[in-house]
Scaffold this motif. Structure first.
Motif, PDB file in Angstrom:
ATOM      1  N   MET A   1      -4.652  -4.220 -14.321  1.00 36.51           N
ATOM      2  CA  MET A   1      -3.452  -3.928 -13.552  1.00 36.51           C
ATOM      3  C   MET A   1      -3.536  -4.647 -12.207  1.00 36.51           C
ATOM      4  O   MET A   1      -4.522  -4.503 -11.491  1.00 36.51           O
ATOM      5  CB  MET A   1      -3.319  -2.421 -13.319  1.00 36.51           C
ATOM      6  CG  MET A   1      -3.062  -1.641 -14.574  1.00 36.51           C
ATOM      7  SD  MET A   1      -2.739   0.138 -14.350  1.00 36.51           S
ATOM      8  CE  MET A   1      -3.498   0.573 -12.830  1.00 36.51           C
ATOM      9  N   GLU A   2      -2.500  -5.339 -11.882  1.00 37.57           N
ATOM     10  CA  GLU A   2      -2.468  -6.108 -10.645  1.00 37.57           C
ATOM     11  C   GLU A   2      -2.462  -5.211  -9.408  1.00 37.57           C
ATOM     12  O   GLU A   2      -3.054  -5.546  -8.376  1.00 37.57           O
ATOM     13  CB  GLU A   2      -1.226  -7.007 -10.644  1.00 37.57           C
ATOM     14  CG  GLU A   2      -1.167  -7.935  -9.464  1.00 37.57           C
ATOM     15  CD  GLU A   2       0.017  -8.875  -9.509  1.00 37.57           C
ATOM     16  OE1 GLU A   2       0.355  -9.399  -8.445  1.00 37.57           O
ATOM     17  OE2 GLU A   2       0.600  -9.074 -10.585  1.00 37.57           O
ATOM     18  N   ILE A   3      -1.824  -4.054  -9.510  1.00 38.31           N
ATOM     19  CA  ILE A   3      -1.677  -3.175  -8.336  1.00 38.31           C
ATOM     20  C   ILE A   3      -3.019  -2.753  -7.745  1.00 38.31           C
ATOM     21  O   ILE A   3      -3.128  -2.530  -6.539  1.00 38.31           O
ATOM     22  CB  ILE A   3      -0.815  -1.947  -8.681  1.00 38.31           C
ATOM     23  CG1 ILE A   3      -0.392  -1.253  -7.392  1.00 38.31           C
ATOM     24  CG2 ILE A   3      -1.552  -1.004  -9.607  1.00 38.31           C
ATOM     25  CD1 ILE A   3       0.656  -0.195  -7.583  1.00 38.31           C
ATOM     26  N   THR A   4      -4.056  -2.676  -8.572  1.00 38.19           N
ATOM     27  CA  THR A   4      -5.346  -2.176  -8.088  1.00 38.19           C
ATOM     28  C   THR A   4      -6.020  -3.102  -7.084  1.00 38.19           C
ATOM     29  O   THR A   4      -7.005  -2.716  -6.461  1.00 38.19           O
ATOM     30  CB  THR A   4      -6.308  -1.915  -9.261  1.00 38.19           C
ATOM     31  OG1 THR A   4      -6.523  -3.144  -9.962  1.00 38.19           O
ATOM     32  CG2 THR A   4      -5.760  -0.853 -10.204  1.00 38.19           C
ATOM     33  N   THR A   5      -5.492  -4.296  -6.905  1.00 38.68           N
ATOM     34  CA  THR A   5      -6.053  -5.211  -5.899  1.00 38.68           C
ATOM     35  C   THR A   5      -5.112  -5.405  -4.714  1.00 38.68           C
ATOM     36  O   THR A   5      -5.387  -6.217  -3.834  1.00 38.68           O
ATOM     37  CB  THR A   5      -6.361  -6.585  -6.528  1.00 38.68           C
ATOM     38  OG1 THR A   5      -5.145  -7.151  -7.032  1.00 38.68           O
ATOM     39  CG2 THR A   5      -7.389  -6.474  -7.643  1.00 38.68           C
ATOM     40  N   MET A   6      -4.022  -4.648  -4.677  1.00 37.45           N
ATOM     41  CA  MET A   6      -3.048  -4.783  -3.585  1.00 37.45           C
ATOM     42  C   MET A   6      -3.438  -3.881  -2.417  1.00 37.45           C
ATOM     43  O   MET A   6      -3.911  -2.753  -2.619  1.00 37.45           O
ATOM     44  CB  MET A   6      -1.647  -4.436  -4.081  1.00 37.45           C
ATOM     45  CG  MET A   6      -1.117  -5.426  -5.075  1.00 37.45           C
ATOM     46  SD  MET A   6       0.559  -4.965  -5.578  1.00 37.45           S
ATOM     47  CE  MET A   6       0.981  -6.382  -6.556  1.00 37.45           C
ATOM     48  N   PRO A   7      -3.250  -4.363  -1.169  1.00 35.30           N
ATOM     49  CA  PRO A   7      -3.643  -3.582   0.005  1.00 35.30           C
ATOM     50  C   PRO A   7      -3.022  -2.180   0.034  1.00 35.30           C
ATOM     51  O   PRO A   7      -3.715  -1.210   0.352  1.00 35.30           O
ATOM     52  CB  PRO A   7      -3.151  -4.406   1.195  1.00 35.30           C
ATOM     53  CG  PRO A   7      -2.898  -5.761   0.681  1.00 35.30           C
ATOM     54  CD  PRO A   7      -2.662  -5.650  -0.790  1.00 35.30           C
ATOM     55  N   GLY A   8      -1.751  -2.068  -0.264  1.00 30.96           N
ATOM     56  CA  GLY A   8      -1.106  -0.758  -0.212  1.00 30.96           C
ATOM     57  C   GLY A   8      -1.772   0.246  -1.129  1.00 30.96           C
ATOM     58  O   GLY A   8      -2.003   1.407  -0.759  1.00 30.96           O
ATOM     59  N   HIS A   9      -2.086  -0.175  -2.337  1.00 34.03           N
ATOM     60  CA  HIS A   9      -2.753   0.708  -3.293  1.00 34.03           C
ATOM     61  C   HIS A   9      -4.146   1.089  -2.792  1.00 34.03           C
ATOM     62  O   HIS A   9      -4.534   2.263  -2.825  1.00 34.03           O
ATOM     63  CB  HIS A   9      -2.853   0.022  -4.666  1.00 34.03           C
ATOM     64  CG  HIS A   9      -3.642   0.805  -5.659  1.00 34.03           C
ATOM     65  ND1 HIS A   9      -3.132   1.905  -6.308  1.00 34.03           N
ATOM     66  CD2 HIS A   9      -4.924   0.661  -6.096  1.00 34.03           C
ATOM     67  CE1 HIS A   9      -4.052   2.409  -7.113  1.00 34.03           C
ATOM     68  NE2 HIS A   9      -5.149   1.670  -7.003  1.00 34.03           N
ATOM     69  N   LEU A  10      -4.898   0.100  -2.335  1.00 34.51           N
ATOM     70  CA  LEU A  10      -6.258   0.362  -1.867  1.00 34.51           C
ATOM     71  C   LEU A  10      -6.259   1.268  -0.630  1.00 34.51           C
ATOM     72  O   LEU A  10      -7.109   2.156  -0.508  1.00 34.51           O
ATOM     73  CB  LEU A  10      -6.977  -0.956  -1.584  1.00 34.51           C
ATOM     74  CG  LEU A  10      -7.249  -1.804  -2.835  1.00 34.51           C
ATOM     75  CD1 LEU A  10      -7.724  -3.194  -2.441  1.00 34.51           C
ATOM     76  CD2 LEU A  10      -8.255  -1.117  -3.747  1.00 34.51           C
ATOM     77  N   ILE A  11      -5.315   1.060   0.268  1.00 33.49           N
ATOM     78  CA  ILE A  11      -5.211   1.909   1.463  1.00 33.49           C
ATOM     79  C   ILE A  11      -4.862   3.342   1.055  1.00 33.49           C
ATOM     80  O   ILE A  11      -5.430   4.309   1.564  1.00 33.49           O
ATOM     81  CB  ILE A  11      -4.187   1.327   2.453  1.00 33.49           C
ATOM     82  CG1 ILE A  11      -4.728   0.023   3.046  1.00 33.49           C
ATOM     83  CG2 ILE A  11      -3.837   2.334   3.543  1.00 33.49           C
ATOM     84  CD1 ILE A  11      -3.695  -0.829   3.754  1.00 33.49           C
ATOM     85  N   ARG A  12      -3.936   3.485   0.102  1.00 34.05           N
ATOM     86  CA  ARG A  12      -3.571   4.826  -0.381  1.00 34.05           C
ATOM     87  C   ARG A  12      -4.774   5.516  -1.011  1.00 34.05           C
ATOM     88  O   ARG A  12      -5.046   6.684  -0.745  1.00 34.05           O
ATOM     89  CB  ARG A  12      -2.425   4.735  -1.387  1.00 34.05           C
ATOM     90  CG  ARG A  12      -1.983   6.106  -1.927  1.00 34.05           C
ATOM     91  CD  ARG A  12      -0.947   5.987  -3.037  1.00 34.05           C
ATOM     92  NE  ARG A  12      -1.446   5.313  -4.224  1.00 34.05           N
ATOM     93  CZ  ARG A  12      -2.221   5.904  -5.151  1.00 34.05           C
ATOM     94  NH1 ARG A  12      -2.582   7.167  -5.026  1.00 34.05           N
ATOM     95  NH2 ARG A  12      -2.631   5.219  -6.204  1.00 34.05           N
TER      96      ARG A  12
END
Length: 146
Positions: A1-12
């Motif tokens: 999943m691409e989202i798992t490397t996005m800053p917003g996801h990681l910050i959340r």
């Protein structure tokens, strides 16, 4: 999943982890506090007699919901509100004796939990993370008011 490397996801995710660690440590110390409640108490401790709007500004929290945070702290007997002598419409917020004791007891606990929140990083990485997080945050100061 691409989202798992996005800053917003990681910050959340890191926020979820930090909130969980805070709850665990606070409970172990005998306190029923959220991170926002503690932040508000810390701001009040540093600025006795501060009003709710200023507390919200000091901890970068929403002005519309800070009242609920202060209400809950007041119900727990940790803060008290007084009518301002300068502006009868305003309420000044102070820590109670119990609130002062809670902040004093919780500060070392909060300092200690920071290590667990960033346990996957070595000292140099932590320093870099903190510096970059502060830089990214500073770039958005005032965005919520636009």
């Amino acid at each position: 999943m691409e989202i798992t490397t996005m800053p917003g996801h990681l910050i959340r995710r890191l926020h979820q982890i930090a909130s969980h660690v805070f709850a665990k440590y606070a409970q172990e110390a005998g306190y029923d506090l959220t991170p926002v409640q503690f932040a508000a108490m810390d701001a009040i401790n540093a600025n006795p007699g501060v009003d709710q709007a200023r507390i919200a500004a000091l901890i970068a929290y929403d002005r519309a919901t800070i009242g609920g945070v202060i209400d809950r702290l007041e119900k727990k007997g940790l803060v008290r509100r007084e009518v301002s002598q300068r502006d009868r419409r305003a309420r000044e917020v102070f820590l109670t004796q119990g609130g002062q004791e809670a902040v004093k007891a919780m500060l070392p606990v909060v300092r200690k939990m920071q290590d667990e929140i960033l346990s996957g990083l070595n000292t140099a990485e932590r320093n870099t993370f903190l510096r970059l997080s502060e830089k990214a945050t500073q770039a958005h100061i005032g965005d919520s008011e636009k």
